[in-house]
Design a protein around this motif. Sequence first.
Motif, PDB file in Angstrom:
ATOM      1  N   LEU B  25      42.124  40.470  27.435  1.00 33.22           N
ATOM      2  CA  LEU B  25      43.403  41.174  27.510  1.00 33.22           C
ATOM      3  C   LEU B  25      44.300  40.430  28.487  1.00 33.22           C
ATOM      4  CD1 LEU B  25      44.957  43.764  26.601  1.00 33.22           C
ATOM      5  CD2 LEU B  25      44.002  44.909  28.608  1.00 33.22           C
ATOM      6  N   GLY B  28      50.471  42.777  30.478  1.00 33.22           N
ATOM      7  CA  GLY B  28      51.073  43.933  29.839  1.00 33.22           C
ATOM      8  C   GLY B  28      50.359  45.244  30.092  1.00 33.22           C
ATOM      9  N   ASP B  29      49.104  45.219  30.566  1.00 39.70           N
ATOM     10  CA  ASP B  29      48.410  46.471  30.877  1.00 39.70           C
ATOM     11  C   ASP B  29      48.286  46.576  32.405  1.00 39.70           C
ATOM     12  OD1 ASP B  29      46.609  48.800  30.665  1.00 39.70           O
ATOM     13  OD2 ASP B  29      46.360  48.136  28.593  1.00 39.70           O
ATOM     14  N   ASP B  30      47.587  47.602  32.901  1.00 39.99           N
ATOM     15  CA  ASP B  30      47.420  47.717  34.351  1.00 39.99           C
ATOM     16  C   ASP B  30      46.637  46.531  34.898  1.00 39.99           C
ATOM     17  OD1 ASP B  30      48.539  50.438  35.222  1.00 39.99           O
ATOM     18  OD2 ASP B  30      47.396  50.914  33.425  1.00 39.99           O
ATOM     19  N   CYS B  31      45.693  46.050  34.127  1.00 39.15           N
ATOM     20  CA  CYS B  31      44.879  44.899  34.516  1.00 39.15           C
ATOM     21  C   CYS B  31      44.725  43.969  33.321  1.00 39.15           C
ATOM     22  CB  CYS B  31      43.471  45.339  34.955  1.00 39.15           C
ATOM     23  SG  CYS B  31      43.406  46.269  36.502  1.00 39.15           S
ATOM     24  N   ALA B  32      44.365  42.732  33.589  1.00 43.01           N
ATOM     25  CA  ALA B  32      43.910  41.811  32.544  1.00 43.01           C
ATOM     26  C   ALA B  32      42.385  41.884  32.501  1.00 43.01           C
ATOM     27  CB  ALA B  32      44.375  40.400  32.840  1.00 43.01           C
ATOM     28  N   ILE B  33      41.806  41.403  31.401  1.00 45.77           N
ATOM     29  CA  ILE B  33      40.347  41.440  31.237  1.00 45.77           C
ATOM     30  C   ILE B  33      39.861  40.051  30.836  1.00 45.77           C
ATOM     31  CG2 ILE B  33      38.392  42.510  30.040  1.00 45.77           C
ATOM     32  CD1 ILE B  33      40.155  44.914  29.450  1.00 45.77           C
ATOM     33  N   GLN B  34      38.862  39.563  31.546  1.00 47.93           N
ATOM     34  CA  GLN B  34      38.273  38.245  31.267  1.00 47.93           C
ATOM     35  C   GLN B  34      36.780  38.379  31.015  1.00 47.93           C
ATOM     36  OE1 GLN B  34      38.770  35.458  34.499  1.00 47.93           O
ATOM     37  NE2 GLN B  34      37.340  33.983  33.632  1.00 47.93           N
ATOM     38  N   ALA B 119      47.369  35.109  32.684  1.00 53.42           N
ATOM     39  CA  ALA B 119      46.653  36.357  32.382  1.00 53.42           C
ATOM     40  C   ALA B 119      47.428  37.600  32.815  1.00 53.42           C
ATOM     41  CB  ALA B 119      45.292  36.360  33.072  1.00 53.42           C
TER      42      ALA B 119
END
Lengths: 317, 317
Positions: B25, B28-34, B119
Amino acid sequence: MGEFELIRKHFLPVAQTVPAAALVLGPGDDCAIQRVPAQHELVFSIDTMVEGVHFPNSYPADRLAWRALAAAASDLAAMGADPVCFTLAVTLPAAEEPWLSAFSRGLAAASQAFGLALAGGDTTRGPLTVTLQVHGVVPVGQALRRDGAQAGDLICVSGTLGDAGAALDYLATDEPTPDQSAVLARYHRPRPRLALGRSLIGRASAAIDVSDGLLADLQHLLDASAVGATVEPSKIPLSPALRHLKGEQALRYALYTGDDYELCVTLAPANWQALPDREREALTVIGTVESARGLRLQGDTGAAGDTGGFDHFRRDS
Amino acid sequence: MGEFELIRKHFLPVAQTVPAAALVLGPGDDCAIQRVPAQHELVFSIDTMVEGVHFPNSYPADRLAWRALAAAASDLAAMGADPVCFTLAVTLPAAEEPWLSAFSRGLAAASQAFGLALAGGDTTRGPLTVTLQVHGVVPVGQALRRDGAQAGDLICVSGTLGDAGAALDYLATDEPTPDQSAVLARYHRPRPRLALGRSLIGRASAAIDVSDGLLADLQHLLDASAVGATVEPSKIPLSPALRHLKGEQALRYALYTGDDYELCVTLAPANWQALPDREREALTVIGTVESARGLRLQGDTGAAGDTGGFDHFRRDS
């Protein structure tokens, strides 16, 4: 005192505050190293606070450190992530011992309270700015995102809204009333909803933290999910202190100011019914997700209208 | 234009520049995801650049973006990490279209050159400051660290040193000579040694990037490894442009200025002998690790002495 001495003296003890098994290598090398458990993903967010913009000039350093880490940790809460560690980039006009000592004290307290270990950082000279990146982990594919809300879901918020917004108006007050003291405490020492966020994994369909104001943040969630909503202003939870305010002032704070770091989440009605008592008690249902785009406030000018019609609520109008 | 429009218009296209399968992710969201691959660890570092401190006032925005990402990526190179993604926190006095356009152009170019996907980030108002956090991955336990150097290891540096330091003295030059133009190019467009760092995994015993100056950075490595060293100044690799300088000026730049973002690594002699040609050609042996603490420069006042004896080399003396 040079950059290295500064870091060593004040920030390295903070790095000892929270033992983090997942932190393979902490501050002191070119990079830090974090182990992410099998079947988990890394969740991370970066946030900056600038003096005079995100906090008042001459704001006490211990409160600044707490607020900055709380604001960043709130983004982990909104994803339902388990907190792990954070990095800190602090830009300072001068290396003043009392300021650094207070800042690291507040940072250690917040670090411990939120379970976030200091993993590394950078200290530079310049106008006072604090940038934090927080790291958490979630089981693969389980993170709460903004884009999962569906028509028919209930919209809930945690705690009460608007206190921190009211506090900003009271910060310059020399002798605050008891009501003002109560809301000031919420501004100075916000508590991100980390435990609540984690417990909503697999239950909430979407989530966001309220940092810019309920209407603005809910709108982001609805946009990401390509849906709309009707919110009932009369259901928005307000603290006793805010309920004492006259007219629409309390609702204005609750709808248009952030800094409370509560969560706004959506849940299918069945999931709401099945929530454990503790999570149900932490949340208040304030509206419903609908397929028609737009954010409507029930009761606005006698009927549901879009938020554009609520301009008389705007804080800066 | 608000924060959200700013981000969307200028930075979101940058996020499309480098496809990163590991980035579950993005912005654009509260967090990015890796996602971190099995048997790998996350390697990360945060760096801030402040206008007037780390880059000149009114420095071109495209060059600033490149330099900032290069400096951060250099920390990944020093760990031998595979680059994955980065976050960007940029504080700006005003949202000026030409500046943002140039900055995002430089950022996209660097992002692509270094294989780092954008990110997430945060855009705030205030004095110009750029903070970047870079993320990479390494096989578990394989990261190059500062603390593995052993007595008898060879000390090597990549490329040539001192150019970026010389460039800082030429930045105000209206009509640079060809030599000055050559070193200015190295300052404006540093190339972190990502491929070299990765290929030294399992071969080098310790590594650091040269960002503060060879002697300062090598000293950090020696301290972390609890060893000392003798360096032969005559072996320090200098560019043709620097070799044209008179007296000790070139060596002064090479020893005491950073910003070249080369690597300084230690290797056991057998590992040096066994290096593939490409890595051997990228590196120059400049000294030897010794068990006696302290950093000695051969030939200093006719004999090896500690670096304190080299004060006549100091740039600010």
